[in-house]
Design a protein around this motif. Structure first.
Motif, short mmCIF file in Angstrom:
data_model
loop_
_atom_site.label_atom_id
_atom_site.label_comp_id
_atom_site.label_asym_id
_atom_site.label_seq_id
_atom_site.Cartn_x
_atom_site.Cartn_y
_atom_site.Cartn_z
N UNK A 295 0.83 -1.20 0.00
CA UNK A 295 0.00 0.00 0.00
C UNK A 295 0.87 1.25 0.00
N UNK A 296 0.23 2.39 -0.22
CA UNK A 296 0.96 3.65 -0.30
C UNK A 296 1.44 4.10 1.08
N UNK A 297 0.62 3.88 2.10
CA UNK A 297 0.98 4.28 3.46
C UNK A 297 0.91 3.05 4.36
N UNK A 298 1.94 2.86 5.19
CA UNK A 298 1.98 1.70 6.07
C UNK A 298 2.39 2.15 7.47
N UNK A 299 1.77 1.52 8.48
CA UNK A 299 2.15 1.83 9.86
C UNK A 299 3.50 1.22 10.18
N UNK A 300 4.28 1.93 10.94
CA UNK A 300 5.61 1.45 11.30
C UNK A 300 5.49 0.54 12.52
N UNK A 301 5.79 -0.74 12.40
CA UNK A 301 5.71 -1.63 13.57
C UNK A 301 6.81 -1.31 14.57
N UNK A 302 6.47 -1.35 15.84
CA UNK A 302 7.44 -1.01 16.89
C UNK A 302 8.27 -2.23 17.27
N UNK A 303 9.55 -1.98 17.47
CA UNK A 303 10.43 -3.01 18.02
C UNK A 303 10.81 -4.13 17.09
N UNK A 304 10.63 -3.96 15.79
CA UNK A 304 11.00 -4.99 14.83
C UNK A 304 12.28 -4.62 14.11
N UNK A 305 13.12 -5.60 13.86
CA UNK A 305 14.26 -5.37 12.98
C UNK A 305 13.78 -5.46 11.54
N UNK A 306 14.62 -4.99 10.64
CA UNK A 306 14.28 -5.05 9.22
C UNK A 306 14.04 -6.49 8.80
N UNK A 307 14.89 -7.40 9.24
CA UNK A 307 14.73 -8.80 8.85
C UNK A 307 13.43 -9.38 9.39
N UNK A 308 13.08 -9.03 10.63
CA UNK A 308 11.82 -9.53 11.20
C UNK A 308 10.61 -9.00 10.42
N UNK A 309 10.67 -7.75 9.99
CA UNK A 309 9.57 -7.20 9.18
C UNK A 309 9.47 -7.94 7.86
N UNK A 310 10.58 -8.13 7.20
CA UNK A 310 10.58 -8.83 5.91
C UNK A 310 10.07 -10.26 6.07
#
Length: 286
Positions: A88-103
């Motif tokens: 999506x165009x706008x996404x909420x930033x998850x707290x406390x996650x590393x980049x790898x965990x988000x991916x």
């Protein structure tokens, strides 16, 4: 256009709205499988709403969507998650996650969370990080990233899902020109390598022409025109879409079509790029 052989996505007489406002008005569209299609048009013309409707996030008031020749409503959530992915165009930033965990969240559709990530999952995550240029930032907190880095992290998450149909709403938002071109190049490479179907919303018409196989021009919830970049960059189509007079030129190195705004002091709609450049030089010198 309601049916096409080899179409990954087809919209039939699609009408979508919010309360009393109709955003898409009886729209017919076919997206070719294994190709890159750019949606271009003025702000508020319905591009984002169309993407959301194609993946089932926004219900239609009437009409329907087919995914690989099967009605969208007939697909289970699990099958859709493995077939389609959308950024999506706008996404909420998850707290406390590393980049790898988000991916890694991109692997959720493959349903192995209770058993942990497999080797295939890790390989998909690694490839997505490399493609997005974040391999060296995998351990960083997402909240500490710049806007451009966060955008690339979201793109990596979408790619880690490894769905054959990828929809991206303004994927170059927040990115500098270097990373814009890197991402567009890598996505095109992946499309060619894996046969991915990519539908992206782009505002830069020259980038859309350079990296897409087909362009769909939209205005006020309808399709103005659809075709090759060379055909869609013709000044009449662009004027019908944006109400702006444009000139179509060839890239001096590749010969690919490009467009620039026409100089409003010239009454001709087919003036040359040289005339435009001369006029602009005079304006800046004045």
């Amino acid at each position: 256009m309601t049916k096409a052989q080899g179409a990954a996505l087809v919209a039939h007489s699609l009408t979508v709205g919010y309360r009393d406002h109709v955003v898409l008005d009886g729209l017919d569209l076919s997206i070719a499988a294994g190709r890159i299609t750019a949606l271009c048009g003025p702000n508020g013309c319905g591009k984002s709403t169309l993407l959301r409707t194609l993946v089932g996030l926004q219900p239609a008031l009437s009409g329907s969507v087919d995914v690989n020749g099967v009605p969208l409503a007939s697909h289970s959530r699990r099958v859709l998650a493995r077939t389609l992915t959308m950024l999506a165009q706008f996404n909420q930033i998850p707290a406390g996650l590393t980049v790898r965990e988000l991916v890694a969240y991109g692997r959720y559709a493959h349903g192995r969370w209770l058993r942990g990530l497999t080797r295939a999952d890790h390989e998909a995550i690694d490839e997505a990080l490399v493609t997005s240029g974040l391999a060296d930032d995998a351990a960083r907190d997402v909240g500490a990233l710049s806007g451009g880095e966060r955008q690339r992290a979201w793109i990596a998450m979408a790619l880690a899902q490894q769905a054959p149909i990828v929809l991206l709403d303004e994927p170059t938002t927040y990115l500098d020109i270097h990373h814009q071109l890197d991402i567009l190049h890598e996505l095109r490479r992946l499309s060619r390598k894996r046969g991915l179907t990519i539908v992206w919303v782009l505002h830069d018409l020259n980038q859309a022409a350079a990296y897409s196989d087909e362009i769909v021009l939209m205005r006020a919830g309808r399709i103005v025109a659809q075709g090759s970049p060379d055909a869609m960059l013709d000044p009449p189509h662009l004027h019908d879409t944006f109400s702006v007079r444009m000139l179509k030129i060839a890239h001096p190195q590749t010969g690919r079509p490009m467009c620039i705004p026409a100089y409003e002091g010239d009454a001709s709609t087919t003036g040359s790029a040289t005339l435009y450049g001369e006029a602009m030089s005079k304006d800046f010198a004045a």
